[in-house]
Design a protein around this motif. Sequence first.
Motif, PDB file in Angstrom:
ATOM      1  N   PHE A 149       0.871  -1.174   0.000  1.00  0.00           N
ATOM      2  CA  PHE A 149       0.000   0.000   0.000  1.00  0.00           C
ATOM      3  C   PHE A 149       0.912   1.231   0.000  1.00  0.00           C
ATOM      4  N   LEU A 150       0.812   2.076  -1.030  1.00  0.00           N
ATOM      5  CA  LEU A 150       1.765   3.157  -1.255  1.00  0.00           C
ATOM      6  C   LEU A 150       1.034   4.475  -1.472  1.00  0.00           C
ATOM      7  N   ASN A 151       1.673   5.585  -1.069  1.00  0.00           N
ATOM      8  CA  ASN A 151       1.137   6.904  -1.396  1.00  0.00           C
ATOM      9  C   ASN A 151       2.121   7.672  -2.273  1.00  0.00           C
ATOM     10  N   ASP A 152       1.778   8.915  -2.620  1.00  0.00           N
ATOM     11  CA  ASP A 152       2.611   9.709  -3.517  1.00  0.00           C
ATOM     12  C   ASP A 152       3.866  10.261  -2.852  1.00  0.00           C
ATOM     13  N   GLU A 153       3.996  10.096  -1.543  1.00  0.00           N
ATOM     14  CA  GLU A 153       5.182  10.576  -0.823  1.00  0.00           C
ATOM     15  C   GLU A 153       6.216   9.474  -0.627  1.00  0.00           C
ATOM     16  N   ASP A 154       6.045   8.350  -1.340  1.00  0.00           N
ATOM     17  CA  ASP A 154       6.939   7.192  -1.221  1.00  0.00           C
ATOM     18  C   ASP A 154       6.929   6.587   0.181  1.00  0.00           C
TER      19      ASP A 154
END
Length: 244
Positions: A149-154
């Motif tokens: 599970f990943l977001n745009d902030e790495d």
Amino acid sequence: MPRVGRDYLNEIPKHVLTTAYISDVEDNRIQLDEGQQKISVHWNTPASDMSGAEAEVASMNSVVGEAANSAKSLAKREASDANTLNFSINTTWSGEPIDHDPITMSIQGRRDHVLWCIDAPYMGDPPPPTRPGEPLWQLWEYEVVEAFFLNDEDQYLEVELGPHGQHIVLLLYGKRNILRHSLPMQVTTTITGSRWRGTGVIPIEYFPPKVNRFNAYAMHVPGKRRHQESLYPADRKKLSEAEL
């Protein structure tokens, strides 16, 4: 910075984690869309006593009996279905079709946790040398299913579960930077004939904020002939199997 032992943990290419985008972000309530399916998550909800979640895992496969016939029970089940995403791993890491029955999984949103459910063929790899239910570093060297599970902030969460009950949870932020690992997680696994089933209760506070990418992997066969599968495969021209 700590190293992880697999390059795709240290440098997850964003083209690999391209699915199930987040929408409708308001009041800290996020809905994860894939087609017409949605999963709702309250990111800032404090974790409560896990005993309720544990009971849910223990009983999730036995929703039968008189209560199931009532209108109230039916409504609850329909609401649960609306907050569930279902996936099937049908390809290898590079996109070739697999040669066995696929691994299926679901992600079910709850108020203070996410329930991750796996139904997979049992490949019969040697079990890890630790007790079931314990975190195991380098679980990826054994038969295992993984979710990212990943977001745009790495910032990303990795969760792994094997058929014998060992698991590992890692929180990562940027290239080769493990913030936490071997976090506790309630799990159950059963092996029946040629298949195994597992569930993991993932507390909401483990997830980074504003998750908008997801992928899942499966691995079996130890050693040099390691077999790797992916829900959303990589581009062979951009990523080699060695990097996985």
